[in-house]
Design an enzyme around this catalytic site. Structure first.
Site, PDB file in Angstrom:
ATOM      1  N   ASN A   1      -5.264  -9.186  -8.225  1.00  0.00           N
ATOM      2  CA  ASN A   1      -5.353  -9.905  -6.950  1.00  0.00           C
ATOM      3  C   ASN A   1      -6.620 -10.739  -6.818  1.00  0.00           C
ATOM      4  OD1 ASN A   1      -6.094  -7.035  -6.949  1.00  0.00           O
ATOM      5  ND2 ASN A   1      -6.962  -7.466  -4.940  1.00  0.00           N
TER       6      ASN A   1
ATOM      7  N   CYS B   1      -9.265  -6.837   1.331  1.00  0.00           N
ATOM      8  CA  CYS B   1      -9.443  -5.443   1.746  1.00  0.00           C
ATOM      9  C   CYS B   1     -10.878  -4.978   1.554  1.00  0.00           C
ATOM     10  CB  CYS B   1      -8.522  -4.536   0.954  1.00  0.00           C
ATOM     11  SG  CYS B   1      -6.859  -5.163   0.893  1.00  0.00           S
TER      12      CYS B   1
ATOM     13  N   THR C   1       0.837  -1.205   0.000  1.00  0.00           N
ATOM     14  CA  THR C   1       0.000   0.000   0.000  1.00  0.00           C
ATOM     15  C   THR C   1       0.870   1.251   0.000  1.00  0.00           C
ATOM     16  OG1 THR C   1      -1.756  -1.183   1.154  1.00  0.00           O
ATOM     17  CG2 THR C   1      -1.813   1.222   1.288  1.00  0.00           C
TER      18      THR C   1
HETATM   19  N1  PLP Z   1      -1.760  -4.297  -4.416  1.00  0.00           N
HETATM   20  C1  PLP Z   1      -2.273  -5.519  -4.619  1.00  0.00           C
HETATM   21  C2  PLP Z   1      -2.491  -6.014  -6.020  1.00  0.00           C
HETATM   22  C3  PLP Z   1      -2.610  -6.324  -3.522  1.00  0.00           C
HETATM   23  O1  PLP Z   1      -3.132  -7.529  -3.732  1.00  0.00           O
HETATM   24  C4  PLP Z   1      -2.405  -5.817  -2.213  1.00  0.00           C
HETATM   25  C5  PLP Z   1      -2.821  -6.595  -1.042  1.00  0.00           C
HETATM   26  O2  PLP Z   1      -3.711  -7.412  -1.101  1.00  0.00           O
HETATM   27  C6  PLP Z   1      -1.831  -4.546  -2.074  1.00  0.00           C
HETATM   28  C7  PLP Z   1      -1.534  -3.811  -3.201  1.00  0.00           C
HETATM   29  C8  PLP Z   1      -1.561  -3.980  -0.705  1.00  0.00           C
HETATM   30  O3  PLP Z   1      -0.408  -4.600  -0.160  1.00  0.00           O
HETATM   31  P1  PLP Z   1      -0.153  -4.585   1.427  1.00  0.00           P
HETATM   32  O4  PLP Z   1      -1.122  -5.525   2.032  1.00  0.00           O
HETATM   33  O5  PLP Z   1       1.267  -5.055   1.564  1.00  0.00           O
HETATM   34  O6  PLP Z   1      -0.305  -3.187   1.880  1.00  0.00           O
END
Ligand code: PLP
Length: 391
Positions: A152, A326, A73
């Site tokens: 994702n 999320c 993030t």
């Molecule tokens: N980007 C993608 C494609 C993700 O799947 C995720 C988490 O699920 C993130 C960003 C965010 O990563 P983090 O959980 O390390 O903040």
């Protein structure tokens, strides 16, 4: 806790024992601050630099281009928001896709409130970005293209080489959110012409709250976290030494085992896809059949409430997901499933099963059998399904 079958590796992965072992000495034994000048701190500094080197080599770049962050993030926010600010005298237009993670989408929405103009490019029914639309969206004031390496939710791998070529031709910066792809499939930032790349430790059997942003030299990006002079004055804050060590170890293990991992996961993934699409009627595979992450499956089942399905699978010890971790808890259908054209009722009956190199064929077969039984049970008590069958 009773035995579980963990099928939610896109949400997070198990930190491998070898990774934990590598991290442990950096809590209570080698706890020096990497910025300190005495010899004791050399151990921490060297450990951080070793991790940096491992990651740089895995991407075919130099160590100096890797900046440690607190996860995907932060890397995404930093890449999008701070290149926008750094290049605003050149233009205020950014291109992204409709199926990005919220770490990108919400950063773009924030930039819109600051006067930037964002184009959200459509994807096709498999979740592949429409390259002609992306090309048409380019304007003289476009400063950045940010498109994820792999999605994702539905696992679709984007045509990153083609996007890199388009960006290069038009002299536009290219960022990719590779949080789901890094450590899973090979990535070469030179071959793909990637200027910035985000990754996260906990998606590749490393620790949570760790990640990095690769920044090609010459990219003018402002600092996102302000304070000390760490990370070549670009990302302030005392380094999370144990976390960085763990991330480096996870990256090393992922690189070493990548070919075997891909082979194993692809076999299991394809078993699930074949079983489900052949044995469970009124079901659809979401995402690209071929250009797809080896660990991802995602289905929509008609006449099924996805939330109820996941609860019932949980009662059988199976950890699954409806899409992004999320967005779970949100009543709205996933923006990704909406973007690939699924109507609300079909999107609502979706299930993501994501495996790892540790998943066994026996687990996969058990999950497939339980899934088929559960869907059958739910449909047999569904008035909608009953009406449909009477027709
Ligand atoms: N980007 C993608 C494609 C993700 O799947 C995720 C988490 O699920 C993130 C960003 C965010 O990563 P983090 O959980 O390390 O903040």
């Amino acid at each position: 806790m009773d035995k579980i079958i963990y099928m939610d590796n896109a949400a997070t992965t198990r930190t491998l024992p070898a990774v934990v072992d590598e991290m442990l000495p950096y809590f209570a034994e080698m706890y020096g601050n990497p910025s300190s000048i005495y010899g004791f701190a050399d151990k921490s500094r060297n450990a951080v630099n070793t991790a940096r080197k491992i990651i740089a080599e895995s991407l075919n770049t130099k160590s100096e281009n890797i900046y440690f962050t607190a996860g995907g993030t932060e890397s995404d926010n930093w890449a999008v928001i701070e290149t926008a600010h750094a290049y605003k005298s050149r233009g205020r237009h950014i291109i992204t896709s409709k199926i990005e993670h919220h770490a990108i989408l919400h950063s773009c929405e924030y930039l819109e409130t600051c006067g930037y103009d964002i184009t959200y490019v459509n994807v096709d029914e498999n979740g592949t970005i429409k390259l002609d639309e992306l090309t048409r969206a380019i304007r003289p004031d476009t400063i950045l293209i940010s498109v994820m390496f792999a999605n994702n939710e539905i696992g679709t791998i984007q045509p990153i080489w083609e996007i890199g070529q388009i960006a290069k031709k038009h002299k536009i910066l290219f960022h990719t959110d590779a949080v789901q792809a890094y450590g899973q499939i090979p990535i070469d930032v030179e071959r793909y012409n990637i200027d910035m790349l985000s990754a996260s430790g906990h998606k590749l059997n490393g620790p949570k709250g760790t990640g990095f942003l690769y920044i090609r030299d010459g990219v003018k990006i402002k600092s996102f976290i302000h304070g000390g002079a760490q990370e070549r004055k670009r990302r302030a804050g005392t380094e999370n030494v144990p976390g960085i060590v763990g991330l480096g170890k996870a990256a090393q293990l992922a690189s070493l085992s990548m070919d075997d991992k891909i082979k194993h996961e692809t076999k299991l993934r394809d078993y699930i896809i074949e079983y489900v699409t052949k044995n469970i009627p009124y079901c659809r595979l979401n995402g690209h059949l071929i250009n797809r992450l080896p660990n991802n499956t995602n289905f929509s089942f008609q006449f099924i409430d996805g939330e109820t399905l996941r609860v019932m699978l949980d009662m059988s010890g199976i950890c699954s997901s409806g899409g992004s971790a999320c967005t779970s808890g949100s009543a709205d259908p996933s923006h990704v499933l909406t973007a690939i054209g699924l109507p609300r009722d079909i999107a609502g009956g979706s299930l993501r099963l994501t495996i790892s190199h540790e998943t066994t064929m026996e687990e996969v077969k058990t999950v497939c059998d339980i899934l088929a039984e559960t869907i059958d049970k739910l449909r047999n008590t569904s008035p909608l399904y009953e009406d449909f069958m009477k027709r």
